[in-house]
Write a protein that holds these residues in place. Structure first.
Motif, short mmCIF file in Angstrom:
data_model
loop_
_atom_site.label_atom_id
_atom_site.label_comp_id
_atom_site.label_asym_id
_atom_site.label_seq_id
_atom_site.Cartn_x
_atom_site.Cartn_y
_atom_site.Cartn_z
N ASP A 1 0.84 -1.19 0.00
CA ASP A 1 0.00 0.00 0.00
C ASP A 1 0.88 1.24 0.00
N TYR A 2 0.23 2.38 -0.11
CA TYR A 2 0.92 3.67 -0.12
C TYR A 2 0.34 4.51 1.01
N ARG A 3 1.22 5.08 1.81
CA ARG A 3 0.78 5.86 2.97
C ARG A 3 1.21 7.31 2.83
N ILE A 4 0.28 8.18 3.16
CA ILE A 4 0.56 9.61 3.16
C ILE A 4 0.88 10.01 4.59
N TYR A 5 2.05 10.57 4.79
CA TYR A 5 2.52 10.96 6.12
C TYR A 5 2.62 12.47 6.23
N LEU A 6 2.39 12.98 7.43
CA LEU A 6 2.77 14.35 7.77
C LEU A 6 4.26 14.34 8.07
N VAL A 7 4.97 15.37 7.62
CA VAL A 7 6.42 15.46 7.82
C VAL A 7 6.67 16.45 8.95
N ASN A 8 7.48 16.01 9.94
CA ASN A 8 7.79 16.90 11.07
C ASN A 8 8.94 17.85 10.71
N LYS A 9 9.33 18.69 11.65
CA LYS A 9 10.34 19.71 11.37
C LYS A 9 11.74 19.12 11.16
N ALA A 10 11.93 17.87 11.58
CA ALA A 10 13.20 17.18 11.33
C ALA A 10 13.20 16.52 9.95
N LYS A 11 12.17 16.81 9.15
CA LYS A 11 11.98 16.28 7.80
C LYS A 11 11.89 14.76 7.78
N LYS A 12 11.23 14.22 8.80
CA LYS A 12 10.97 12.78 8.89
C LYS A 12 9.46 12.57 8.89
N PRO A 13 8.98 11.45 8.31
CA PRO A 13 7.55 11.15 8.38
C PRO A 13 7.11 10.97 9.83
N ALA A 14 6.13 11.74 10.26
CA ALA A 14 5.69 11.69 11.66
C ALA A 14 4.65 10.59 11.86
N PHE A 15 3.52 10.69 11.17
CA PHE A 15 2.51 9.64 11.25
C PHE A 15 1.62 9.68 10.03
#
Length: 158
Positions: free
Chosen positions: A113-127
């Protein structure tokens, strides 16, 4: 506008099949005269089968809430402001579930599957905020979220 995305159930695939077998076993236990034990097992399995996680996004107030919904009724989770995130990203996922029998026979299911993540300020996928079955649906969804949330889309580094 409120966006509510159901992400995934606690039990999926082979584990859900085993849970249905446990419900059948609990019914047999009830008919054998052990009503309390059968009802407790049934309630526990129904709890596992009907509970899931999700994400609710309030675009008007710019906030997001990860939640768990127990028995499909009781929702838990806390609102977070979208100011702590800088963008969105699309991540392809491959989940492998393997279940083994007592005879050491294994059954493996592969789910892509493909997941859409919010990116945090450290430029990492948060959730994850949405799970899509194919890339085209995911690309359309991330474009919509980018417009609704006014966030740029980041690419995944490999």
């Amino acid at each position: 506008m409120n966006v509510n995305n159901k992400l995934e159930y606690i039990l999926e695939g082979p584990k859900a099949f085993v849970a249905y077998l446990f419900i059948l076993t609990a019914i047999i236990i009830i008919f054998m005269g052990h009503v309390i034990a059968g009802v407790l097992i049934s309630l526990f399995i129904i709890f596992l089968l009907t509970s899931y996680s999700g994400v609710e996004i309030d675009t008007a107030n710019r906030r997001v809430k990860q939640y768990n919904k127990f028995f499909g009724i009781i929702k838990t989770g806390k609102w977070k402001t979208l100011n702590s995130f800088i963008g969105l990203t699309l991540v392809p996922m491959r989940r492998i579930n393997t279940i083994a029998s007592r005879a050491n026979l294994t059954n493996t299911t592969i789910k892509k599957d493909y997941r859409i993540y919010l990116v945090n300020k450290a430029k990492k996928p948060a959730f994850a905020i949405k799970i899509c079955r194919n890339r085209e649906q995911a690309q359309n969804s991330i474009d919509e979220f980018s417009i609704w949330l006014k966030f740029p889309v980041y690419s995944v580094k490999r």
